[in-house]
Design a protein around this motif. Structure first.
Motif, mmCIF file in Angstrom:
data_model
loop_
_atom_site.group_PDB
_atom_site.id
_atom_site.type_symbol
_atom_site.label_atom_id
_atom_site.label_comp_id
_atom_site.label_asym_id
_atom_site.label_seq_id
_atom_site.Cartn_x
_atom_site.Cartn_y
_atom_site.Cartn_z
ATOM 1 N N UNK A 159 39.806 24.380 39.946
ATOM 2 C CA UNK A 159 39.760 25.765 39.467
ATOM 3 C C UNK A 159 41.005 26.201 38.711
ATOM 4 N N UNK A 160 42.125 25.500 38.886
ATOM 5 C CA UNK A 160 43.357 25.891 38.208
ATOM 6 C C UNK A 160 44.209 26.822 39.045
ATOM 7 N N UNK A 161 45.348 27.171 38.486
ATOM 8 C CA UNK A 161 46.307 28.042 39.184
ATOM 9 C C UNK A 161 46.182 29.482 38.696
ATOM 10 N N UNK A 162 46.550 30.436 39.563
ATOM 11 C CA UNK A 162 47.083 30.267 40.911
ATOM 12 C C UNK A 162 45.994 30.125 41.956
ATOM 13 N N UNK A 163 46.370 29.510 43.054
ATOM 14 C CA UNK A 163 45.519 29.408 44.227
ATOM 15 C C UNK A 163 46.182 30.179 45.359
ATOM 16 N N UNK A 164 45.427 31.038 46.022
ATOM 17 C CA UNK A 164 45.918 31.750 47.200
ATOM 18 C C UNK A 164 45.403 31.051 48.447
ATOM 19 N N UNK B 49 46.084 39.244 47.044
ATOM 20 C CA UNK B 49 44.975 38.623 46.321
ATOM 21 C C UNK B 49 44.497 39.533 45.196
ATOM 22 N N UNK B 50 44.450 40.821 45.466
ATOM 23 C CA UNK B 50 44.020 41.776 44.441
ATOM 24 C C UNK B 50 44.982 41.756 43.243
ATOM 25 N N UNK B 51 46.272 41.664 43.526
ATOM 26 C CA UNK B 51 47.260 41.663 42.449
ATOM 27 C C UNK B 51 47.273 40.340 41.693
ATOM 28 N N UNK B 52 47.066 39.232 42.404
ATOM 29 C CA UNK B 52 47.155 37.916 41.781
ATOM 30 C C UNK B 52 45.892 37.528 41.036
ATOM 31 N N UNK B 53 44.730 37.985 41.511
ATOM 32 C CA UNK B 53 43.439 37.533 40.996
ATOM 33 C C UNK B 53 43.442 36.014 40.832
ATOM 34 N N UNK B 54 43.589 35.303 41.943
ATOM 35 C CA UNK B 54 43.711 33.845 41.881
ATOM 36 C C UNK B 54 42.446 33.180 41.353
ATOM 37 N N UNK B 55 42.631 31.985 40.839
ATOM 38 C CA UNK B 55 41.488 31.206 40.351
ATOM 39 C C UNK B 55 40.660 30.665 41.511
ATOM 40 N N UNK B 56 41.270 30.588 42.701
ATOM 41 C CA UNK B 56 40.557 30.123 43.888
ATOM 42 C C UNK B 56 41.310 30.618 45.120
ATOM 43 N N UNK B 57 40.585 30.697 46.245
ATOM 44 C CA UNK B 57 41.180 31.094 47.519
ATOM 45 C C UNK B 57 40.806 30.052 48.562
#
Length: 273
Positions: free
Chosen positions: A207-212, A61-69
């Motif tokens: 929220x858009x991509x990426x989503x984790x 999650x830290x590396x991706x900084x997703x738009x939503x989880x």
């Protein structure tokens, strides 16, 4: 005890990438992380009570900084109340989420995941107990309601898949459940998978991509779980699935697997003695 914990015993041996790393920057191999960064949805599986699995999820999650989880562990209402200030206070966060009432491992294990992208909107996909009971009594399609046909819940599983899922549930519940309950447990699993997929698509739309997605390995698996429902509803969505094994053991299909030592735990089958 929640069903999630007894599922821990259902495992078959697979060939998995060896666990790499003592340092946070090495928790996820570079090639796996590169594949994650190409996806619209990154599903991060876990054994719920394995702290190392949650460290790996936090690093992703830290590396991706997703738009939503999306969280399997949270209700929709509770997830909507989480913000940066709440995440900074573990005690208040636990109270707000009513974490102790939900039956998951200690919040401390998950805290770094929350803090890895503190401003990302959270979406809860926890199936309420009443809905789970409805799935057992009347089927997943009735429990999901209007969206059931869209997610394929009105279609019976192929006979071989149904038999395999029943066998999975038999093993996961320590061979202790009455046989007539096993198909009911399959229906609950189908409901949870569909709800996780629906919530993931809602997060993508809002929220858009990426989503984790933070969830158990059983829901993450490509052959049975969330990806099946995502492919049915949105076949163009790029999905990457990480499975996390223990001592080389895991059940299901994944895009990649990271192996970790097994967590120390009591025998979950004692709950059935």
């Amino acid at each position: 005890m929640r069903h999630a914990f007894v599922w821990l015993v259902a495992a078959t041996v697979i060939l998995a990438a060896p666990f790499r790393a003592a340092f946070a920057s090495e928790l996820i191999p570079a090639d796996i992380l590169a594949q994650m960064k190409q996806a619209d949805v990154v599903i991060l599986g876990e054994f719920h009570d394995n702290p190392r699995h949650h460290q790996i999820q936090a690093e992703a999650v830290r590396a991706l900084q997703p738009k939503a989880v999306v969280w399997e562990m949270l209700t929709e209402e509770a997830a909507a109340r989480v913000n940066r200030n709440l995440i900074s206070d573990e005690y208040k966060l636990a109270l707000e989420l009513k974490w102790a009432e939900l039956g998951w491992p200690p919040l401390e294990m998950y805290l770094d995941i929350f803090r890895a992208a503190p401003d990302a909107p959270l979406h809860g996909a926890l199936v309420p107990r009443a809905a789970a009971r409805s799935a057992m009594e009347r089927g997943a399609a009735v429990a999901l309601g209007a969206d059931a046909a869209r997610y394929g819940l009105t279609i019976p599983l192929p006979a071989d898949e149904q038999a395999a899922r029943i066998a999975d549930q038999h093993a996961a519940h320590c061979e202790a459940l009455p046989e007539d309950m096993l198909p009911q447990m399959v229906e609950v699993q189908r409901l949870r998978d569909a709800v996780l997929a629906r919530t993931t698509l809602e997060a993508l739309g809002e929220d858009g991509a990426p989503v984790a997605v933070i969830t158990g390995n059983g829901h993450a698996r490509k052959d049975y779980g969330i990806p099946v429902y995502l492919a049915r509803r949105r076949p163009g969505v790029k999905v990457f699935v990480l499975g996390q094994s223990e001592d080389g053991k895991l059940q299901g299909e994944f895009d990649a697997v990271i192996d970790s030592p097994a967590a120390e735990r009591e025998d979950p089958c004692k709950a059935f003695e």
